[in-house]
Design a protein around this motif. Structure first.
Motif, mmCIF file in Angstrom:
data_model
loop_
_atom_site.group_PDB
_atom_site.id
_atom_site.type_symbol
_atom_site.label_atom_id
_atom_site.label_comp_id
_atom_site.label_asym_id
_atom_site.label_seq_id
_atom_site.Cartn_x
_atom_site.Cartn_y
_atom_site.Cartn_z
ATOM 1 N N ILE A 72 15.791 -20.243 6.437
ATOM 2 C CA ILE A 72 14.597 -19.621 5.860
ATOM 3 C C ILE A 72 14.550 -18.116 6.136
ATOM 4 N N MET A 73 14.748 -17.737 7.397
ATOM 5 C CA MET A 73 14.635 -16.336 7.785
ATOM 6 C C MET A 73 15.962 -15.618 7.554
ATOM 7 N N LEU A 74 16.192 -15.218 6.313
ATOM 8 C CA LEU A 74 17.435 -14.550 5.940
ATOM 9 C C LEU A 74 17.185 -13.085 5.588
ATOM 10 N N LEU A 86 30.915 -29.538 9.576
ATOM 11 C CA LEU A 86 30.961 -30.031 8.199
ATOM 12 C C LEU A 86 32.406 -30.232 7.742
ATOM 13 N N LYS A 87 33.261 -29.278 8.086
ATOM 14 C CA LYS A 87 34.670 -29.397 7.699
ATOM 15 C C LYS A 87 35.323 -30.597 8.363
ATOM 16 N N MET A 88 34.985 -30.840 9.633
ATOM 17 C CA MET A 88 35.553 -31.987 10.342
ATOM 18 C C MET A 88 35.108 -33.308 9.726
ATOM 19 N N ASN A 89 33.994 -33.261 8.972
ATOM 20 C CA ASN A 89 33.492 -34.478 8.324
ATOM 21 C C ASN A 89 33.851 -34.528 6.840
ATOM 22 N N GLY A 90 34.815 -33.705 6.436
ATOM 23 C CA GLY A 90 35.380 -33.825 5.101
ATOM 24 C C GLY A 90 34.762 -32.960 4.021
ATOM 25 N N TYR A 91 33.846 -32.076 4.389
ATOM 26 C CA TYR A 91 33.218 -31.211 3.389
ATOM 27 C C TYR A 91 33.940 -29.862 3.312
ATOM 28 N N LYS A 92 33.939 -29.275 2.139
ATOM 29 C CA LYS A 92 34.360 -27.882 1.985
ATOM 30 C C LYS A 92 33.099 -27.030 2.100
ATOM 31 N N VAL A 93 33.213 -25.893 2.764
ATOM 32 C CA VAL A 93 32.024 -25.092 3.061
ATOM 33 C C VAL A 93 32.256 -23.622 2.729
ATOM 34 N N HIS A 94 31.292 -23.039 2.027
ATOM 35 C CA HIS A 94 31.253 -21.587 1.835
ATOM 36 C C HIS A 94 30.084 -21.060 2.644
ATOM 37 N N LEU A 95 30.366 -20.163 3.595
ATOM 38 C CA LEU A 95 29.343 -19.611 4.474
ATOM 39 C C LEU A 95 28.963 -18.207 4.008
ATOM 40 N N ALA A 96 27.686 -18.020 3.675
ATOM 41 C CA ALA A 96 27.160 -16.710 3.302
ATOM 42 C C ALA A 96 26.155 -16.280 4.361
ATOM 43 N N LYS A 97 26.069 -14.965 4.631
ATOM 44 C CA LYS A 97 25.245 -14.495 5.745
ATOM 45 C C LYS A 97 23.917 -13.889 5.329
ATOM 46 N N ASN A 98 23.648 -13.811 4.031
ATOM 47 C CA ASN A 98 22.332 -13.340 3.593
ATOM 48 C C ASN A 98 21.990 -13.953 2.237
ATOM 49 N N GLY A 99 20.728 -13.792 1.831
ATOM 50 C CA GLY A 99 20.261 -14.443 0.618
ATOM 51 C C GLY A 99 20.933 -13.950 -0.649
ATOM 52 N N LYS A 100 21.202 -12.653 -0.722
ATOM 53 C CA LYS A 100 21.819 -12.104 -1.936
ATOM 54 C C LYS A 100 23.252 -12.592 -2.121
ATOM 55 N N SER A 101 24.034 -12.591 -1.041
ATOM 56 C CA SER A 101 25.411 -13.087 -1.156
ATOM 57 C C SER A 101 25.422 -14.589 -1.410
ATOM 58 N N GLY A 102 24.399 -15.292 -0.915
ATOM 59 C CA GLY A 102 24.290 -16.728 -1.195
ATOM 60 C C GLY A 102 24.046 -16.995 -2.663
ATOM 61 N N LEU A 103 23.184 -16.200 -3.293
ATOM 62 C CA LEU A 103 22.898 -16.361 -4.719
ATOM 63 C C LEU A 103 24.129 -16.060 -5.552
ATOM 64 N N THR A 104 24.855 -15.000 -5.192
ATOM 65 C CA THR A 104 26.077 -14.646 -5.910
ATOM 66 C C THR A 104 27.108 -15.774 -5.809
ATOM 67 N N LEU A 116 27.261 -25.072 0.061
ATOM 68 C CA LEU A 116 26.923 -23.675 0.282
ATOM 69 C C LEU A 116 26.001 -23.605 1.496
ATOM 70 N N LEU A 117 26.461 -22.932 2.536
ATOM 71 C CA LEU A 117 25.677 -22.741 3.756
ATOM 72 C C LEU A 117 25.296 -21.270 3.851
ATOM 73 N N VAL A 118 23.996 -20.985 3.870
ATOM 74 C CA VAL A 118 23.525 -19.609 3.985
ATOM 75 C C VAL A 118 22.779 -19.482 5.309
ATOM 76 N N GLU A 119 23.394 -18.778 6.249
ATOM 77 C CA GLU A 119 22.871 -18.674 7.615
ATOM 78 C C GLU A 119 23.265 -17.310 8.180
ATOM 79 N N ASP A 120 22.285 -16.529 8.632
ATOM 80 C CA ASP A 120 22.587 -15.190 9.135
ATOM 81 C C ASP A 120 22.999 -15.180 10.611
ATOM 82 N N ASP A 121 22.728 -16.249 11.345
ATOM 83 C CA ASP A 121 23.209 -16.376 12.715
ATOM 84 C C ASP A 121 24.647 -16.891 12.635
#
Length: 225
Positions: free
Chosen positions: A52-54, A20-38, A4-9
């Motif tokens: 940190i600054m989300l 991360l995907k090129m190195n074999g990981y599956k990634v879910h990208l969320a753009k704010n803290g609330k969607s990251g928690l969900t 789980l990657l939470v990054e607003d930029d």
């Protein structure tokens, strides 16, 4: 493994996600803290990377909420701040590592591998819970008892899953509201009370089960059998 990657930029987020995907990981990208928690509640992740600054919910608060649900999944903070006070706050919030921007991608990937190796891979996601006489199938939203089945709505299932994961402990109202509805407004709070009443009714055939309202704090699901 899934991250789980939470990054607003979004530009940086896509760069990290692609590497991360090129190195074999599956990634879910969320753009704010609330969607990251969900997202954390709805899916299984082996690692969380939190800026940190989300918006909506900062990374420290998000980490604290994740730790209320799960004490094991490793957390890496990603931030432009390098002050020792912020690093200490990150570790106190439940973080396992702290990476300061800008960073070299190769080092970033090695730090991820080191954290995963040190913490170990999280056990496979639970697909069901036993509650007294009941079995809760979290995948198909079914509550089963002695051959009978109750089809739960999505929100009923999400709420019951949170309560089951923390069975025997108090779960804060605000945490449930932020996970299931995305905010803790008054009207969503009233809806939560209705759903809690329905879940309590579904479980009422087993007198050993209680779903208590801890006034001003939250709810606690207990099984006394």
């Amino acid at each position: 493994m899934k991250i789980l990657l939470v990054e607003d930029d979004m530009n940086l987020g896509f760069v990290i996600q692609d590497n991360l995907k090129m190195n074999g990981y599956k990634v879910h990208l969320a753009k704010n803290g609330k969607s990251g928690l969900t997202a954390f509640h709805k899916e299984h992740f082996d690692l969380c990377i939190l800026d940190i600054m989300l918006p909506e919910k900062d990374g420290f608060t998000l980490a604290q909420d994740i730790r209320k649900l799960d004490e094991e999944t490793p957390i890496i903070f990603l931030t432009a701040k390098s002050m020792s006070e912020d690093k200490i706050r990150g570790f106190l919030a439940g973080g396992d590592d702290y990476i300061t921007k800008p960073f070299v991608m190769d080092e970033f990937l090695l730090r991820i591998k080191a954290v995963l190796k040190r913490t170990g891979i999280k056990a496979i996601e639970k697909t069901g819970y036993t509650i007294g006489h009941f079995y809760f199938d979290t995948v198909n939203f079914l509550l089963k008892e002695n051959g009978n089945e109750i089809n739960l709505t999505k929100k009923e299932a999400e709420i019951l899953k949170i309560l089951c994961a923390k069975q025997g402990t108090v779960v804060e109202r605000e945490l449930i509201l932020n996970i299931v509805w995305g905010d803790d407004s008054y009207f969503n709070g009233r809806s939560l009370d209705v759903f809690i009443s329905k879940i309590r009714k579904y479980l009422s055939s087993d007198s050993n089960i209680s779903l208590n309202n801890i006034h001003g704090i939250g709810f606690c699901l207990k099984n006394e059998s």
